[in-house]
Design a protein around this motif. Structure first.
Motif, PDB file in Angstrom:
ATOM      1  N   GLY A  68      52.335  29.231  49.699  1.00  0.00           N
ATOM      2  CA  GLY A  68      51.183  29.508  48.841  1.00  0.00           C
ATOM      3  C   GLY A  68      51.080  30.939  48.359  1.00  0.00           C
ATOM      4  O   GLY A  68      50.000  31.377  47.952  1.00  0.00           O
ATOM      5  N   THR A  69      52.193  31.688  48.370  1.00  0.00           N
ATOM      6  CA  THR A  69      52.130  33.089  47.944  1.00  0.00           C
ATOM      7  C   THR A  69      52.258  33.256  46.434  1.00  0.00           C
ATOM      8  O   THR A  69      52.259  34.380  45.947  1.00  0.00           O
ATOM      9  CB  THR A  69      53.221  33.926  48.652  1.00  0.00           C
ATOM     10  OG1 THR A  69      54.488  33.311  48.439  1.00  0.00           O
ATOM     11  CG2 THR A  69      52.941  34.031  50.138  1.00  0.00           C
ATOM     12  N   ASN A  70      52.353  32.141  45.698  1.00  0.00           N
ATOM     13  CA  ASN A  70      52.400  32.244  44.238  1.00  0.00           C
ATOM     14  C   ASN A  70      51.169  31.613  43.573  1.00  0.00           C
ATOM     15  O   ASN A  70      51.142  31.428  42.373  1.00  0.00           O
ATOM     16  CB  ASN A  70      53.684  31.637  43.680  1.00  0.00           C
ATOM     17  CG  ASN A  70      53.872  30.191  44.085  1.00  0.00           C
ATOM     18  OD1 ASN A  70      52.994  29.578  44.691  1.00  0.00           O
ATOM     19  ND2 ASN A  70      55.024  29.637  43.774  1.00  0.00           N
ATOM     20  N   ASP A  71      50.152  31.303  44.344  1.00  0.00           N
ATOM     21  CA  ASP A  71      48.928  30.709  43.794  1.00  0.00           C
ATOM     22  C   ASP A  71      48.265  31.623  42.767  1.00  0.00           C
ATOM     23  O   ASP A  71      47.802  31.168  41.729  1.00  0.00           O
ATOM     24  CB  ASP A  71      47.925  30.380  44.902  1.00  0.00           C
ATOM     25  CG  ASP A  71      48.410  29.265  45.809  1.00  0.00           C
ATOM     26  OD1 ASP A  71      49.351  28.538  45.407  1.00  0.00           O
ATOM     27  OD2 ASP A  71      47.865  29.131  46.912  1.00  0.00           O
ATOM     28  N   HIS A  72      48.221  32.929  43.075  1.00  0.00           N
ATOM     29  CA  HIS A  72      47.614  33.890  42.143  1.00  0.00           C
ATOM     30  C   HIS A  72      48.332  33.859  40.799  1.00  0.00           C
ATOM     31  O   HIS A  72      47.704  33.914  39.753  1.00  0.00           O
ATOM     32  CB  HIS A  72      47.691  35.321  42.704  1.00  0.00           C
ATOM     33  CG  HIS A  72      46.816  35.555  43.881  1.00  0.00           C
ATOM     34  ND1 HIS A  72      45.478  35.796  43.756  1.00  0.00           N
ATOM     35  CD2 HIS A  72      47.086  35.587  45.201  1.00  0.00           C
ATOM     36  CE1 HIS A  72      44.952  35.974  44.956  1.00  0.00           C
ATOM     37  NE2 HIS A  72      45.919  35.840  45.851  1.00  0.00           N
ATOM     38  N   TYR A  73      49.653  33.789  40.848  1.00  0.00           N
ATOM     39  CA  TYR A  73      50.455  33.793  39.624  1.00  0.00           C
ATOM     40  C   TYR A  73      50.135  32.583  38.751  1.00  0.00           C
ATOM     41  O   TYR A  73      49.918  32.725  37.549  1.00  0.00           O
ATOM     42  CB  TYR A  73      51.939  33.821  39.974  1.00  0.00           C
ATOM     43  CG  TYR A  73      52.848  33.629  38.780  1.00  0.00           C
ATOM     44  CD1 TYR A  73      52.991  34.633  37.837  1.00  0.00           C
ATOM     45  CD2 TYR A  73      53.547  32.449  38.596  1.00  0.00           C
ATOM     46  CE1 TYR A  73      53.817  34.471  36.737  1.00  0.00           C
ATOM     47  CE2 TYR A  73      54.378  32.269  37.501  1.00  0.00           C
ATOM     48  CZ  TYR A  73      54.506  33.285  36.580  1.00  0.00           C
ATOM     49  OH  TYR A  73      55.321  33.117  35.489  1.00  0.00           O
ATOM     50  N   PHE A  74      50.100  31.399  39.349  1.00  0.00           N
ATOM     51  CA  PHE A  74      49.858  30.194  38.553  1.00  0.00           C
ATOM     52  C   PHE A  74      48.438  30.156  37.988  1.00  0.00           C
ATOM     53  O   PHE A  74      48.227  29.684  36.875  1.00  0.00           O
ATOM     54  CB  PHE A  74      50.182  28.940  39.356  1.00  0.00           C
ATOM     55  CG  PHE A  74      51.658  28.774  39.578  1.00  0.00           C
ATOM     56  CD1 PHE A  74      52.506  28.640  38.497  1.00  0.00           C
ATOM     57  CD2 PHE A  74      52.185  28.786  40.844  1.00  0.00           C
ATOM     58  CE1 PHE A  74      53.878  28.507  38.681  1.00  0.00           C
ATOM     59  CE2 PHE A  74      53.554  28.646  41.043  1.00  0.00           C
ATOM     60  CZ  PHE A  74      54.400  28.509  39.957  1.00  0.00           C
ATOM     61  N   ARG A  75      47.466  30.705  38.716  1.00  0.00           N
ATOM     62  CA  ARG A  75      46.106  30.808  38.162  1.00  0.00           C
ATOM     63  C   ARG A  75      46.085  31.793  36.989  1.00  0.00           C
ATOM     64  O   ARG A  75      45.439  31.559  35.972  1.00  0.00           O
ATOM     65  CB  ARG A  75      45.120  31.238  39.251  1.00  0.00           C
ATOM     66  CG  ARG A  75      44.747  30.138  40.215  1.00  0.00           C
ATOM     67  CD  ARG A  75      43.514  30.484  41.028  1.00  0.00           C
ATOM     68  NE  ARG A  75      43.699  31.683  41.822  1.00  0.00           N
ATOM     69  CZ  ARG A  75      44.074  31.698  43.109  1.00  0.00           C
ATOM     70  NH1 ARG A  75      44.303  30.567  43.744  1.00  0.00           N
ATOM     71  NH2 ARG A  75      44.208  32.832  43.750  1.00  0.00           N
ATOM     72  N   TYR A  76      46.791  32.886  37.139  1.00  0.00           N
ATOM     73  CA  TYR A  76      46.874  33.896  36.081  1.00  0.00           C
ATOM     74  C   TYR A  76      47.513  33.305  34.820  1.00  0.00           C
ATOM     75  O   TYR A  76      47.012  33.483  33.709  1.00  0.00           O
ATOM     76  CB  TYR A  76      47.686  35.089  36.593  1.00  0.00           C
ATOM     77  CG  TYR A  76      48.032  36.109  35.543  1.00  0.00           C
ATOM     78  CD1 TYR A  76      47.095  37.060  35.143  1.00  0.00           C
ATOM     79  CD2 TYR A  76      49.292  36.137  34.947  1.00  0.00           C
ATOM     80  CE1 TYR A  76      47.406  38.013  34.179  1.00  0.00           C
ATOM     81  CE2 TYR A  76      49.610  37.075  33.992  1.00  0.00           C
ATOM     82  CZ  TYR A  76      48.664  38.005  33.611  1.00  0.00           C
ATOM     83  OH  TYR A  76      48.971  38.941  32.663  1.00  0.00           O
ATOM     84  N   ILE A  77      48.614  32.590  34.987  1.00  0.00           N
ATOM     85  CA  ILE A  77      49.314  31.989  33.851  1.00  0.00           C
ATOM     86  C   ILE A  77      48.429  30.954  33.168  1.00  0.00           C
ATOM     87  O   ILE A  77      48.353  30.905  31.936  1.00  0.00           O
ATOM     88  CB  ILE A  77      50.645  31.354  34.306  1.00  0.00           C
ATOM     89  CG1 ILE A  77      51.642  32.434  34.698  1.00  0.00           C
ATOM     90  CG2 ILE A  77      51.234  30.445  33.228  1.00  0.00           C
ATOM     91  CD1 ILE A  77      52.006  33.383  33.572  1.00  0.00           C
ATOM     92  N   LYS A  78      47.747  30.146  33.942  1.00  0.00           N
ATOM     93  CA  LYS A  78      46.873  29.123  33.357  1.00  0.00           C
ATOM     94  C   LYS A  78      45.754  29.780  32.545  1.00  0.00           C
ATOM     95  O   LYS A  78      45.457  29.366  31.429  1.00  0.00           O
ATOM     96  CB  LYS A  78      46.289  28.237  34.452  1.00  0.00           C
ATOM     97  CG  LYS A  78      45.502  27.075  33.907  1.00  0.00           C
ATOM     98  CD  LYS A  78      45.097  26.129  35.005  1.00  0.00           C
ATOM     99  CE  LYS A  78      44.387  24.944  34.384  1.00  0.00           C
ATOM    100  NZ  LYS A  78      44.276  23.826  35.272  1.00  0.00           N
ATOM    101  N   LYS A  79      45.161  30.829  33.097  1.00  0.00           N
ATOM    102  CA  LYS A  79      44.097  31.551  32.386  1.00  0.00           C
ATOM    103  C   LYS A  79      44.646  32.168  31.104  1.00  0.00           C
ATOM    104  O   LYS A  79      44.029  32.067  30.039  1.00  0.00           O
ATOM    105  CB  LYS A  79      43.517  32.640  33.291  1.00  0.00           C
ATOM    106  CG  LYS A  79      42.421  33.439  32.654  1.00  0.00           C
ATOM    107  CD  LYS A  79      41.919  34.522  33.591  1.00  0.00           C
ATOM    108  CE  LYS A  79      40.922  35.402  32.880  1.00  0.00           C
ATOM    109  NZ  LYS A  79      40.573  36.593  33.641  1.00  0.00           N
TER     110      LYS A  79
END
Length: 98
Positions: A68-79
């Motif tokens: 789960g260390t890439n959760d921030h990245y995927f939220r950022y990309i979606k936004k």
């Protein structure tokens, strides 16, 4: 250890080439590292440096997903995609009105 000198040099060469490419800031379409299904994109790695959270995997991004260390990245990309998609639609609508 009992590692053969050729094997050690080959591993070091791989590490040097991969590190240089990964930090070059370019997405090279012919890169042998992008052929690997476990490899990261340049944007994925750049996020690691620009936000200093997650995306530790490099070659093995599967571990980022597992832990789960890439959760921030995927939220950022979606936004980012939502914001730019909205802006793109607004621009297209403006063009249609003219």
């Amino acid at each position: 250890g009992n590692t053969h000198v050729f094997t050690a040099y080959l591993w070091m060469l791989f590490g040097i080439v991969y590190t240089h490419e990964d930090h070059s800031g370019y997405e090279l379409p012919w890169s042998p590292f992008r052929v690997l299904p476990t490899g990261a994109t340049q944007a994925y790695h750049d996020y690691h440096h620009s936000h200093n959270v997650g995306n530790f995997g490099g070659i093995f991004v599967i571990f980022d997903s597992l832990f789960g260390t890439n959760d921030h990245y995927f939220r950022y990309i979606k936004k980012w995609e939502n914001e730019h998609l909205f802006n793109k639609k607004a621009v297209e609508d403006k063009k249609k009105e003219k």
